[in-house]
Design an enzyme around this catalytic site. Structure first.
Site, PDB file in Angstrom:
ATOM      1  CB  ALA A 248      -1.005   0.024   1.148  1.00  0.00           C
ATOM      2  CB  ALA A 249       4.360   2.032  -0.844  1.00  0.00           C
ATOM      3  N   GLY A 250       1.873   2.476  -2.656  1.00  0.00           N
ATOM      4  CA  GLY A 250       1.242   3.144  -3.797  1.00  0.00           C
ATOM      5  C   GLY A 250      -0.086   3.777  -3.416  1.00  0.00           C
ATOM      6  CG  ASP A 251      -3.233   1.457  -2.152  1.00  0.00           C
ATOM      7  OD1 ASP A 251      -3.449   1.642  -3.359  1.00  0.00           O
ATOM      8  OD2 ASP A 251      -3.254   0.344  -1.618  1.00  0.00           O
TER       9      ASP A 251
HETATM   10  P1  ATP Z   1       1.792  -1.029  -3.886  1.00  0.00           P
HETATM   11  O1  ATP Z   1       1.194  -1.741  -5.056  1.00  0.00           O
HETATM   12  O2  ATP Z   1       2.607  -1.932  -2.987  1.00  0.00           O
HETATM   13  O3  ATP Z   1       0.822  -0.212  -3.119  1.00  0.00           O
HETATM   14  P2  ATP Z   1       3.142   0.551  -5.934  1.00  0.00           P
HETATM   15  O4  ATP Z   1       3.886  -0.489  -6.701  1.00  0.00           O
HETATM   16  O5  ATP Z   1       1.909   1.114  -6.515  1.00  0.00           O
HETATM   17  O6  ATP Z   1       2.856   0.030  -4.434  1.00  0.00           O
HETATM   18  P3  ATP Z   1       5.623   1.843  -5.268  1.00  0.00           P
HETATM   19  O7  ATP Z   1       6.350   2.406  -6.424  1.00  0.00           O
HETATM   20  O8  ATP Z   1       6.129   0.572  -4.679  1.00  0.00           O
HETATM   21  O9  ATP Z   1       4.069   1.788  -5.614  1.00  0.00           O
HETATM   22  O10 ATP Z   1       5.616   2.898  -4.077  1.00  0.00           O
HETATM   23  C1  ATP Z   1       4.941   4.138  -4.150  1.00  0.00           C
HETATM   24  C2  ATP Z   1       5.829   5.211  -3.576  1.00  0.00           C
HETATM   25  O11 ATP Z   1       6.182   4.856  -2.221  1.00  0.00           O
HETATM   26  C3  ATP Z   1       7.159   5.385  -4.298  1.00  0.00           C
HETATM   27  O12 ATP Z   1       6.988   6.268  -5.393  1.00  0.00           O
HETATM   28  C4  ATP Z   1       8.052   5.925  -3.204  1.00  0.00           C
HETATM   29  O13 ATP Z   1       7.895   7.333  -3.093  1.00  0.00           O
HETATM   30  C5  ATP Z   1       7.484   5.265  -1.937  1.00  0.00           C
HETATM   31  N1  ATP Z   1       8.266   4.070  -1.568  1.00  0.00           N
HETATM   32  C6  ATP Z   1       8.072   2.799  -1.994  1.00  0.00           C
HETATM   33  N2  ATP Z   1       8.995   1.976  -1.481  1.00  0.00           N
HETATM   34  C7  ATP Z   1       9.778   2.734  -0.674  1.00  0.00           C
HETATM   35  C8  ATP Z   1      10.918   2.465   0.157  1.00  0.00           C
HETATM   36  N3  ATP Z   1      11.428   1.242   0.265  1.00  0.00           N
HETATM   37  N4  ATP Z   1      11.453   3.510   0.832  1.00  0.00           N
HETATM   38  C9  ATP Z   1      10.933   4.764   0.755  1.00  0.00           C
HETATM   39  N5  ATP Z   1       9.866   5.067  -0.013  1.00  0.00           N
HETATM   40  C10 ATP Z   1       9.303   4.078  -0.727  1.00  0.00           C
HETATM   41  O1  RIB Z   2      -2.247  -1.876  -2.756  1.00  0.00           O
HETATM   42  C1  RIB Z   2      -2.174  -2.793  -1.701  1.00  0.00           C
HETATM   43  C2  RIB Z   2      -3.403  -3.648  -1.689  1.00  0.00           C
HETATM   44  O2  RIB Z   2      -3.408  -4.468  -2.824  1.00  0.00           O
HETATM   45  C3  RIB Z   2      -3.479  -4.607  -0.506  1.00  0.00           C
HETATM   46  O3  RIB Z   2      -4.093  -4.047   0.623  1.00  0.00           O
HETATM   47  C4  RIB Z   2      -4.226  -5.801  -1.088  1.00  0.00           C
HETATM   48  O4  RIB Z   2      -5.519  -5.928  -0.568  1.00  0.00           O
HETATM   49  C5  RIB Z   2      -4.241  -5.585  -2.600  1.00  0.00           C
HETATM   50  O5  RIB Z   2      -5.490  -5.224  -3.027  1.00  0.00           O
END
Ligand code: ATP
Ligand code: RIB
Length: 302
Positions: A248-251
């Site tokens: 959920a970093a992306g969320d």
């Molecule tokens: P998810 O699907 O797990 O929610 P995502 O793949 O959509 O994530 P990421 O690119 O993994 O998105 O992460 C979103 C943002 O979070 C990145 O642009 C960055 O700013 C931050 N981030 C992710 N991982 C890290 C990390 N290890 N340390 C610091 N910031 C991070």
């Molecule tokens: O973005 C993270 C989410 O992806 C998790 O909470 C999981 O439920 C999946 O939908």
């Protein structure tokens, strides 16, 4: 500020292990916990903790996971008028494995999420038309997302699309989107271009703008993100932190980006706000361990 989120609710079944398993391998010694998750619910909680009034439009099953999830969202003050408990399907479930560095593998059984229909969006149109920002993802059917985006565009809301999980999108959807924020994999699938280096990411972002979105912010995990809009372009590095769980970093990023833009910040400042919000998230276990406004502002001031 009012924010409407149309999207998924899952119960996350999370096992933390020292390393991710290989195909066919059984890995013992993990620790288990359940957390409310799903991209829609996560973004709703993220936006609420950053100070927005949030309405969520979605579906759970009429089951224990659904009840548990809705109770958690209620505690966040999120308006659940348009989240229906569906007796015909189970609440969505995500099976998540997280390693010692916080990296994850996720498989999802979407259950009730896939029964959120365009008619449900019509019934919830008031929640979209009163919102400044509409947050969308792709864990509910595409025609539902399209209907929501159309209503959002018609009423002048800022339409933000987190195109996850990746799926080819109709051209008509791109033209309804103000800000798209894919990760590298999603950007590659949407554009058909490689997205490994920063110059490649820049070309993919250009291709997304050519498809009709107003701005593109490509998330690059621990390398940060790259933004492109009519006013400029830049790679924004991540904040160095000790990652515990990147789920959920992306969320966290999507919610913060939408909030900041809705409040009138320019894209570069909004990306900075989102970067700090996401960095705080990855230091904590669980998809909805999302930071409050005060925590983000304190981190930015440091
Ligand atoms: P998810 O699907 O797990 O929610 P995502 O793949 O959509 O994530 P990421 O690119 O993994 O998105 O992460 C979103 C943002 O979070 C990145 O642009 C960055 O700013 C931050 N981030 C992710 N991982 C890290 C990390 N290890 N340390 C610091 N910031 C991070
Ligand atoms: O973005 C993270 C989410 O992806 C998790 O909470 C999981 O439920 C999946 O939908």
């Amino acid at each position: 500020m009012y924010v409407c989120v149309v999207g998924s609710l899952n119960m996350d079944l999370v096992v933390k292990v020292p390393r991710l398993p290989e195909v066919g391998e059984t890995l013992a010694g993990g620790t288990f916990a359940t957390f409310p998750g799903g991209k829609g619910a996560n973004q709703a909680v993220g936006a609420a903790r950053l100070g927005a009034h949030v309405a969520l439009v979605g579906r759970v099953g009429a089951d224990a996971f659904g009840d548990q999830h809705l109770a958690a969202l209620r505690r966040e003050g999120i308006d659940l008028t348009h989240v229906r408990a569906d007796p015909g399907a189970a609440t969505g479930v995500a099976s998540i494995t997280v390693d010692a560095a916080g990296k994850n593998m996720i498989v999802v059984a979407p259950g009730a999420n896939m029964r959120l229909r365009p008619e449900d969006i019509d019934a919830a149109a008031g929640a979209i038309t009163s919102a400044r920002v509409l947050l969308l993802q792709l864990e509910v059917p595409l025609d539902t997302v399209l209907r929501a985006a159309r209503i959002g565009r018609e009423c002048g809301a800022l339409v933000c699309l987190d195109p996850a999980p990746a799926a080819p999108l109709p051209d008509s959807l791109y033209r309804l989107v103000d800000v798209i924020n894919p990760n590298e994999t999603e950007a590659r699938i949407l554009t058909g271009l490689p997205v490994t280096t920063i110059p490649e990411t820049e070309r993919a972002a250009e291709a997304l703008l050519q498809k009709g979105v107003g701005a593109a912010v490509v998330k690059l995990g621990e390398r940060g993100s790259f933004y492109l809009f009519a006013g400029g372009r830049a790679h924004v590095p991540a904040i160095p932190v000790k990652a515990l769980d990147t789920t959920a970093a992306g969320d966290a990023f999507a919610a913060a980006l939408g909030i900041a833009l809705g409040e009138g910040k320019a894209l570069p400042a909004a990306v900075r706000f989102a970067t700090h919000t996401a960095a705080l998230k990855v230091t904590r276990m669980g998809a909805q361990s999302l930071p409050t406004r005060a925590e983000v502002e304190e981190a930015m001031a440091r």
